[in-house]
Scaffold this active site. Structure first.
Site, PDB file in Angstrom:
ATOM      1  N   SER A  65      36.211  41.462  37.584  1.00  0.00           N
ATOM      2  CA  SER A  65      36.234  41.535  39.051  1.00  0.00           C
ATOM      3  C   SER A  65      36.248  40.187  39.781  1.00  0.00           C
ATOM      4  CB  SER A  65      35.004  42.337  39.516  1.00  0.00           C
ATOM      5  OG  SER A  65      33.822  41.609  39.242  1.00  0.00           O
TER       6      SER A  65
ATOM      7  N   ASP B  38      40.559  46.088  48.579  1.00  0.00           N
ATOM      8  CA  ASP B  38      41.551  45.772  49.615  1.00  0.00           C
ATOM      9  C   ASP B  38      42.441  44.594  49.199  1.00  0.00           C
ATOM     10  OD1 ASP B  38      39.685  43.722  49.816  1.00  0.00           O
ATOM     11  OD2 ASP B  38      39.440  43.846  51.984  1.00  0.00           O
ATOM     12  N   GLU B  39      42.047  43.881  48.130  1.00  0.00           N
ATOM     13  CA  GLU B  39      42.800  42.675  47.748  1.00  0.00           C
ATOM     14  C   GLU B  39      44.208  43.017  47.258  1.00  0.00           C
ATOM     15  OE1 GLU B  39      40.633  39.593  45.744  1.00  0.00           O
ATOM     16  OE2 GLU B  39      38.723  40.374  46.464  1.00  0.00           O
TER      17      GLU B  39
ATOM     18  N   TYR C 258      43.798  38.916  39.470  1.00  0.00           N
ATOM     19  CA  TYR C 258      42.849  40.030  39.658  1.00  0.00           C
ATOM     20  C   TYR C 258      43.475  41.112  40.527  1.00  0.00           C
ATOM     21  CZ  TYR C 258      39.122  42.655  42.008  1.00  0.00           C
ATOM     22  OH  TYR C 258      38.369  43.658  42.551  1.00  0.00           O
TER      23      TYR C 258
ATOM     24  N   LYS D  90      44.471  45.022  39.612  1.00  0.00           N
ATOM     25  CA  LYS D  90      43.924  46.198  40.324  1.00  0.00           C
ATOM     26  C   LYS D  90      45.069  46.999  40.956  1.00  0.00           C
ATOM     27  CE  LYS D  90      40.176  47.295  40.884  1.00  0.00           C
ATOM     28  NZ  LYS D  90      39.241  48.132  40.059  1.00  0.00           N
TER      29      LYS D  90
HETATM   30  P1  NAD Z   1      31.158  43.671  38.222  1.00  0.00           P
HETATM   31  O1  NAD Z   1      31.996  42.588  37.611  1.00  0.00           O
HETATM   32  O2  NAD Z   1      29.837  43.318  38.796  1.00  0.00           O
HETATM   33  O3  NAD Z   1      30.902  44.818  37.143  1.00  0.00           O
HETATM   34  C1  NAD Z   1      31.896  45.295  36.283  1.00  0.00           C
HETATM   35  C2  NAD Z   1      31.222  46.148  35.203  1.00  0.00           C
HETATM   36  O4  NAD Z   1      32.253  46.672  34.361  1.00  0.00           O
HETATM   37  C3  NAD Z   1      30.258  45.359  34.308  1.00  0.00           C
HETATM   38  O5  NAD Z   1      29.083  46.102  34.102  1.00  0.00           O
HETATM   39  C4  NAD Z   1      31.024  45.208  33.010  1.00  0.00           C
HETATM   40  O6  NAD Z   1      30.183  45.114  31.867  1.00  0.00           O
HETATM   41  C5  NAD Z   1      31.868  46.474  32.988  1.00  0.00           C
HETATM   42  N1  NAD Z   1      33.087  46.343  32.193  1.00  0.00           N
HETATM   43  C6  NAD Z   1      33.979  45.323  32.228  1.00  0.00           C
HETATM   44  N2  NAD Z   1      34.967  45.557  31.335  1.00  0.00           N
HETATM   45  C7  NAD Z   1      34.693  46.752  30.742  1.00  0.00           C
HETATM   46  C8  NAD Z   1      35.338  47.531  29.759  1.00  0.00           C
HETATM   47  N3  NAD Z   1      36.479  47.115  29.190  1.00  0.00           N
HETATM   48  N4  NAD Z   1      34.798  48.715  29.392  1.00  0.00           N
HETATM   49  C9  NAD Z   1      33.631  49.136  29.954  1.00  0.00           C
HETATM   50  N5  NAD Z   1      32.961  48.426  30.889  1.00  0.00           N
HETATM   51  C10 NAD Z   1      33.489  47.253  31.278  1.00  0.00           C
HETATM   52  O7  NAD Z   1      32.098  44.362  39.297  1.00  0.00           O
HETATM   53  P2  NAD Z   1      31.702  45.012  40.712  1.00  0.00           P
HETATM   54  O8  NAD Z   1      31.687  43.963  41.734  1.00  0.00           O
HETATM   55  O9  NAD Z   1      30.536  45.903  40.521  1.00  0.00           O
HETATM   56  O10 NAD Z   1      33.013  45.890  40.953  1.00  0.00           O
HETATM   57  C11 NAD Z   1      33.110  47.232  40.459  1.00  0.00           C
HETATM   58  C12 NAD Z   1      34.470  47.795  40.817  1.00  0.00           C
HETATM   59  O11 NAD Z   1      34.630  47.771  42.233  1.00  0.00           O
HETATM   60  C13 NAD Z   1      35.639  46.989  40.258  1.00  0.00           C
HETATM   61  O12 NAD Z   1      36.623  47.878  39.827  1.00  0.00           O
HETATM   62  C14 NAD Z   1      36.125  46.154  41.431  1.00  0.00           C
HETATM   63  O13 NAD Z   1      37.501  45.892  41.325  1.00  0.00           O
HETATM   64  C15 NAD Z   1      35.821  47.093  42.587  1.00  0.00           C
HETATM   65  N6  NAD Z   1      35.544  46.433  43.877  1.00  0.00           N
HETATM   66  C16 NAD Z   1      34.642  45.420  43.965  1.00  0.00           C
HETATM   67  C17 NAD Z   1      34.363  44.848  45.210  1.00  0.00           C
HETATM   68  C18 NAD Z   1      33.348  43.738  45.349  1.00  0.00           C
HETATM   69  O14 NAD Z   1      33.240  43.144  46.428  1.00  0.00           O
HETATM   70  N7  NAD Z   1      32.537  43.442  44.337  1.00  0.00           N
HETATM   71  C19 NAD Z   1      35.023  45.315  46.352  1.00  0.00           C
HETATM   72  C20 NAD Z   1      35.945  46.368  46.225  1.00  0.00           C
HETATM   73  C21 NAD Z   1      36.182  46.930  44.972  1.00  0.00           C
HETATM   74  P1  TYD Z   2      34.299  35.881  46.269  1.00  0.00           P
HETATM   75  O1  TYD Z   2      32.864  36.257  46.458  1.00  0.00           O
HETATM   76  O2  TYD Z   2      34.724  35.273  44.978  1.00  0.00           O
HETATM   77  O3  TYD Z   2      35.162  37.205  46.603  1.00  0.00           O
HETATM   78  P2  TYD Z   2      36.763  37.369  46.794  1.00  0.00           P
HETATM   79  O4  TYD Z   2      37.447  36.166  46.317  1.00  0.00           O
HETATM   80  O5  TYD Z   2      37.026  38.554  45.938  1.00  0.00           O
HETATM   81  O6  TYD Z   2      36.949  37.629  48.260  1.00  0.00           O
HETATM   82  O7  TYD Z   2      34.710  34.882  47.430  1.00  0.00           O
HETATM   83  C1  TYD Z   2      34.546  35.230  48.799  1.00  0.00           C
HETATM   84  C2  TYD Z   2      35.141  34.095  49.608  1.00  0.00           C
HETATM   85  O8  TYD Z   2      34.326  32.937  49.426  1.00  0.00           O
HETATM   86  C3  TYD Z   2      36.534  33.711  49.175  1.00  0.00           C
HETATM   87  O9  TYD Z   2      37.306  33.355  50.323  1.00  0.00           O
HETATM   88  C4  TYD Z   2      36.322  32.494  48.311  1.00  0.00           C
HETATM   89  C5  TYD Z   2      35.101  31.839  48.905  1.00  0.00           C
HETATM   90  N1  TYD Z   2      34.221  31.092  47.966  1.00  0.00           N
HETATM   91  C6  TYD Z   2      33.848  29.778  48.270  1.00  0.00           C
HETATM   92  O10 TYD Z   2      34.219  29.216  49.336  1.00  0.00           O
HETATM   93  N2  TYD Z   2      33.048  29.126  47.383  1.00  0.00           N
HETATM   94  C7  TYD Z   2      32.636  29.678  46.217  1.00  0.00           C
HETATM   95  O11 TYD Z   2      31.922  29.002  45.425  1.00  0.00           O
HETATM   96  C8  TYD Z   2      33.020  31.024  45.937  1.00  0.00           C
HETATM   97  C9  TYD Z   2      32.583  31.700  44.666  1.00  0.00           C
HETATM   98  C10 TYD Z   2      33.820  31.705  46.846  1.00  0.00           C
END
Ligand code: NAD
Ligand code: TYD
Length: 353
Positions: A84, A134-135, A159, A163
């Site tokens: 992610s 949304d990315e 990434y 997705k």
């Molecule tokens: P994260 O990286 O914190 O967690 C991902 C989890 O998936 C981990 O527990 C990891 O061990 C597990 N994983 C990775 N590869 C695997 C595999 N091959 N088999 C089984 N498990 C596996 O991610 P997150 O931030 O919790 O995001 C979860 C989902 O939500 C993702 O699909 C991400 O694209 C989506 N998402 C995240 C955000 C955000 O801001 N974090 C926003 C929108 C959507």
């Molecule tokens: P991030 O949390 O990695 O989420 P995403 O890239 O999926 O939006 O980053 C959020 C924003 O913050 C993004 O514009 C990149 C910026 N960023 C920094 O400026 N410094 C940092 O060290 C990191 C990790 C992100």
């Protein structure tokens, strides 16, 4: 019946699992590979609950999937598992293609076969809930309208491309085979249990320990922030009322530049732990290659259809998140060891680390 969650030991997944266990009687099976981003500590409070079962495994392991589906007969799959982090996808995209694309494909294959074998009544009620971002829609200019369910796909990072590919596969499995899928495209989440490689927990962790705070480029990139508990609430509504094939755009209507986010965190930390000028720790570093300038989501259709609305404002959610990280320093210390340090050394300039 039960639900099967993938990636439930990660950030959003563990928040979802904890909230599910607190509000539902239904058993939950959590399949997670436990990559660097997965952490069973997040789920200690439910590990002995007879309704909860943790399975360490890869979504790419087809025979494991077939066995779990046969054994637990879930009425829904909630698919969080993914690589992610955008910065990691730039340096090492392979795992993103493997898990996000091929892993999702394998999961769809196994679930499709399982779903075909269900009896008619159960088949109609089944849902495959795909948790996406949304990315996939690319980057907005300052005055562009926000993303919605009809935005064209224009992924810019490895990434986002991985997705986007997974979203297309999910769409195709609904369109071709009739699998009752639901897809969520959500904006940036923040809240408890987020790995401190992402902006908000990284800034809290570094500022609190007196380390410099890295801001990429001019820091004027915009993200639309949503508290993770609000995202999880939207996902539960999708499971409850989402129509097969539906796509929902989810966001917090909280567009902020990265500099605004960093300054808000410095101010909050200054209140909670006075005596340090946290603002003076901020440093500009080299920009992320291909850095998307702006994400923003128009969630009004989702709000209408699901009867959902965010409960946290960005101010209340950020304050709560800061407090959680201050109260859970032990969790942060445990996840910021070995592999985390290697990542920080690799990603950031020596002057910062
Ligand atoms: P994260 O990286 O914190 O967690 C991902 C989890 O998936 C981990 O527990 C990891 O061990 C597990 N994983 C990775 N590869 C695997 C595999 N091959 N088999 C089984 N498990 C596996 O991610 P997150 O931030 O919790 O995001 C979860 C989902 O939500 C993702 O699909 C991400 O694209 C989506 N998402 C995240 C955000 C955000 O801001 N974090 C926003 C929108 C959507
Ligand atoms: P991030 O949390 O990695 O989420 P995403 O890239 O999926 O939006 O980053 C959020 C924003 O913050 C993004 O514009 C990149 C910026 N960023 C920094 O400026 N410094 C940092 O060290 C990191 C990790 C992100």
């Amino acid at each position: 019946m039960s639900i099967l969650v993938t990636g439930g030991a990660g950030f959003i997944g563990s928040n979802f699992v904890l909230e599910w266990m607190a509000t539902h009687d239904e058993p939950l099976v959590n399949l997670d590979k436990l990559t660097y981003a997965g952490n069973r500590d997040n789920l200690i409070s439910v590990q002995d609950d007879p309704r909860y079962r943790f399975v360490r495994g890869d979504i790419g392991d087809r025979s494991l999937l077939v066995r779990l589906l046969r054994e637990h007969q879930p009425r829904a799959v909630v698919h969080f598992a993914a690589e992610s982090h955008v910065d990691r996808s730039i340096i090492a995209p392979d795992a993103f293609m493997q898990t996000n694309v091929m892993g999702t494909f394998g999961l769809l294959e196994a679930v499709q076969e399982y779903w075909e074998g269900m009896n008619r009544d159960l088949r109609d009620g089944f849902r495959f809930l795909h948790v996406s971002t949304d990315e996939v829609f690319g980057s907005l200019k300052e005055n562009d309208p926000e993303f919605d369910e009809y935005s064209p796909y224009r992924p810019n990072s490895p990434y986002a491309a991985s997705k986007a590919a997974s979203d297309h596969l999910v769409r195709a499995y609904h369109h071709t085979y009739g699998l009752p899928t639901v897809t969520s495209n959500c904006s940036n989440n923040y809240g408890p249990y987020q790995f401190p490689e992402k902006l908000i927990p990284l800034v809290i962790h570094r500022a609190r320990s007196g380390q410099l705070i890295p801001v990429y480029g001019d820091g004027l990139q915009i993200r639309d922030w949503l508290h993770v508990s609000d995202h999880c609430a939207a996902l539960r509504r999708m499971l409850a009322v989402g129509e097969p094939g539906a796509v929902y755009a989810v966001g917090g209507s909280a567009q902020r530049t990265n500099v605004q986010v960093v300054e808000a965190l410095c101010a909050l930390l200054g209140e909670a732990r006075p005596g340090v000028d946290y603002f003076s720790l901020v440093r500009t570093v080299k920009d992320r290659p291909g850095h998307d300038r702006r994400y923003a989501v128009n969630a009004s259709r989702t709000m209408d259809l699901l009867g959902w609305a965010p409960q946290e404002t960005f101010a209340s959610g950020l304050r709560r998140t800061m407090q959680w990280y201050l109260d859970n320093n032990e969790w942060v210390s445990r996840v910021t060891t070995g592999a985390y340090r290697e990542w920080m050394d690799r990603q950031y300039p020596a002057s910062l680390v």
